[in-house]
Design an enzyme around this catalytic site. Structure first.
Site, short mmCIF file in Angstrom:
data_model
loop_
_atom_site.label_atom_id
_atom_site.label_comp_id
_atom_site.label_asym_id
_atom_site.label_seq_id
_atom_site.Cartn_x
_atom_site.Cartn_y
_atom_site.Cartn_z
N GLY A 29 0.81 -1.21 0.00
CA GLY A 29 0.00 0.00 0.00
C GLY A 29 0.84 1.26 0.00
O GLY A 29 0.35 2.35 -0.26
N LYS A 80 9.97 2.39 0.33
CA LYS A 80 8.86 2.28 1.28
C LYS A 80 8.45 3.68 1.70
O LYS A 80 9.26 4.42 2.25
CB LYS A 80 9.32 1.45 2.50
N ARG A 127 14.40 -0.08 0.99
CA ARG A 127 14.56 -1.38 1.64
C ARG A 127 15.10 -2.38 0.62
O ARG A 127 14.69 -2.40 -0.54
CB ARG A 127 13.21 -1.86 2.17
N ASP A 142 1.53 -11.67 6.61
CA ASP A 142 2.01 -10.76 5.56
C ASP A 142 3.36 -10.17 5.94
O ASP A 142 4.01 -9.54 5.10
CB ASP A 142 0.99 -9.65 5.28
P1 AMP Z 1 2.15 -3.18 8.00
O1 AMP Z 1 1.40 -2.96 9.28
O2 AMP Z 1 3.19 -2.14 7.72
O3 AMP Z 1 2.65 -4.56 7.85
O4 AMP Z 1 1.05 -2.95 6.85
C1 AMP Z 1 -0.11 -3.72 6.72
C2 AMP Z 1 -0.82 -3.32 5.44
O5 AMP Z 1 -1.22 -1.95 5.49
C3 AMP Z 1 0.02 -3.45 4.18
O6 AMP Z 1 -0.83 -3.85 3.13
C4 AMP Z 1 0.53 -2.05 3.97
O7 AMP Z 1 0.86 -1.79 2.63
C5 AMP Z 1 -0.66 -1.22 4.41
N1 AMP Z 1 -0.26 0.12 4.86
C6 AMP Z 1 0.39 0.42 5.99
N2 AMP Z 1 0.59 1.76 6.09
C7 AMP Z 1 0.06 2.31 4.98
C8 AMP Z 1 -0.05 3.66 4.47
N3 AMP Z 1 0.43 4.70 5.14
N4 AMP Z 1 -0.67 3.82 3.27
C9 AMP Z 1 -1.15 2.78 2.59
N5 AMP Z 1 -1.08 1.51 3.01
C10 AMP Z 1 -0.49 1.26 4.18
MG MG Z 2 3.68 -5.45 6.45
#
Ligand code: AMP
Ligand code: MG
Length: 491
Positions: A89, A110, A173, A249
């Site tokens: 995302g 990222k 990254r 994930d």
């Molecule tokens: P994470 O908690 O970083 O593992 O992210 C979990 C999911 O949320 C993944 O699909 C990320 O790409 C999405 N995500 C986290 N932060 C953001 C953001 N600021 N904008 C868009 N997607 C996000």
């Molecule tokens: Mg993640």
């Protein structure tokens, strides 16, 4: 001219594996840090990366020649619940580089803007989490724990809205790949057998090439990932690392630590310790990590079941047999880790009892994990250092009793004390990224535009097994007032 020798393979996979997307431009990119050693390993000129041209590329403003920017599709179990649609995302894969060591790695930005997988998110990263991931992932690499790496951190010149407005940043990254357990779950949830076959073959060839050709890629892959994760989590426990958000994930099939959000290192030893503010039930507490890894591996095996055997019962039996290897593989890896920490050679099964007895005593006495094992190296060299170890325990007798048993075991080994101590100093770090020091570095950068503490900490963490006098203050456990009790998700 900054040249990247991209050699992209993931972008050759079927279109439904990813979305082609360009990074979103930012107003004022500035390079905060370039990882010079990693740049050289990847065949990149570190000075060019640190230049204004490098800032344009590392912020996503300019897409370098040969890059094929994509956001990867994946799903995932988050805190036990399944989300069929996650995906990158806010991360964009630029492409792959084969380093001077012959290894292929992903280069990913990222925080580079929205993608078709962003859902409600802004696609951005705040400076604090970017600096935390830089520091902690590079510390893990220096400690010898398999991990994604940080090639660079840049600020964007734009703010991001979190609980407050914060400076925006992008982390570059570098990973063996970004294939997660959740990538398999994405296709399994869609009954996309063809995609699963393609992905299994791809992942096996990329990460476990010697396992190709068994005739059952799915089973071979599960077998290898089980072993890699068992090894990985044993290494985490050896350095006191709490990942914090071990969702599927965030579980890489390469066996690297990935996704540094609310991660933290233990100060005093406490097996139930959790730091993440979003982990309310303590699902991902320190000592739960092996069980959770096995749970995540079961999700991988489940996703691949249809490929393992046309007969469902036989597929389940084969998968279960592979998954059931995890406890023994983990136990063996953990045994190696703990024996090395204690300075023991051989494989006396009683060593694990000695180790767990020690940990019980450490927990009861609030003993700092890192300081203890470093001082234990001194005690291995000479009993004169025992008082320094005993002083870490509220009840010094708890140490003295254990030390008597430990010394008896050392006597059975017969190694020279100095050599034993030297070997122990190569596995028991003098310095880890202490939570309060990471927070201090982030606060200085975010609130005062002062990158000094970040730079100093980053340099100190490059040589975690050396007692460098200039970094003495960064080695100390926190005072009560400095203690970090909670960490927040990396968004
Ligand atoms: P994470 O908690 O970083 O593992 O992210 C979990 C999911 O949320 C993944 O699909 C990320 O790409 C999405 N995500 C986290 N932060 C953001 C953001 N600021 N904008 C868009 N997607 C996000
Ligand atoms: Mg993640």
């Amino acid at each position: 001219m900054l040249r990247f020798g991209f050699d992209n393979t993931y972008a050759r996979l079927p279109a439904r594996f990813f979305a082609r997307v360009l990074p979103t431009k930012v107003p004022g990119p500035q390079v905060l840090r370039v990882n010079r050693g990693l740049a050289e390993l990847l065949g990149l000129d570190p000075d060019a990366l640190a230049s204004p041209e490098g800032a344009q590329i590392l912020s996503g403003n300019v897409v370098p020649e040969g890059a094929e920017p994509i956001a990867l599709a994946y799903a995932g179990h988050q805190f036990g619940g399944f989300s069929p649609q996650l995906g990158d995302g806010r991360a964009i894969l630029l492409g792959e580089l084969v380093g001077s060591d012959g290894r292929r790695r992903d280069v990913q930005l990222k925080g580079a803007g929205r993608t078709p997988f962003s859902r409600g998110g802004d696609g951005r990263a705040a400076l604090g989490p970017v600096l935390r991931e830089y520091l902690v992932s590079e510390a893990m690499a220096a400690l010898g724990v398999p991990t994604t790496r940080a090639l660079a951190a840049v600020t964007t010149g734009a703010s991001v809205a979190r609980d407050e407005m914060l400076p925006g940043a992008v982390l570059t990254r570098v990973a063996a790949s970004h294939i997660r357990v959740g990538t398999f779950e994405f296709f399994a949830a869609r009954d996309d057998r063809e995609a699963l076959e393609t992905l299994a073959a791809y992942a096996l060839a990329r990460h476990y090439p010697d396992a190709v050709g068994s005739g059952n890629d799915a089973l071979a892959l599960v077998e290898r990932v089980v072993a890699a994760q068992a090894e990985l989590v044993a290494r985490w426990l050896g350095v006191g690392f709490v990942h914090g958000v071990m969702n599927t994930d965030n579980t890489s099939v390469s066996g690297e630590t990935i996704d540094y959000g609310p991660c933290a290192f233990l100060d005093e030893y406490d097996p139930q310790k959790k730091f993440s503010s979003i982990d309310r039930g303590g699902r991902y507490a320190f000592a739960s990590q092996p069980n959770i890894a096995q749970w995540n591996l079961a999700r991988l095996a489940e996703s691949l079941l249809p490929l393992m055997d046309d007969d469902e019962e036989r597929a389940v039996a084969a998968a279960t047999e592979r998954l059931d290897r995890f406890p023994a593989l983990f136990g063996a890896a953990y045994g190696r880790v703990m024996r090395a920490k204690l300075g023991l050679t051989g494989d006396d099964p009683a060593d694990l009892t000695l180790a767990s007895d020690l940990l019980t005593r450490m927990a009861a006495n609030g003993v700092d994990f890192t300081v203890f094992f470093r001082r234990l190296c001194d005690a291995a060299a000479s009993e004169a250092a025992d008082d320094g170890v005993a002083a870490l325990f509220t009840e010094p007798g708890a140490w003295r009793e254990w030390a008597a048993a430990w010394r008896q075991r050392l006597g059975a080994d017969g190694a020279a004390p100095d050599e034993r101590a030297a070997a122990m100093r190569r596995v028991n770090p003098a310095i880890i990224p202490r939570n309060h020091r990471v927070e201090e570095a982030i606060e200085a950068a975010v609130r005062r535009d002062d990158l000094g503490p970040f730079e100093t900490l980053a340099r100190a963490l490059e040589r975690p097994y050396d007692d460098l006098p200039e970094f003495e203050h960064l080695r100390q456990p926190p005072e009560a007032s400095e203690r970090v009790r909670e960490t927040f998700c990396g968004t």
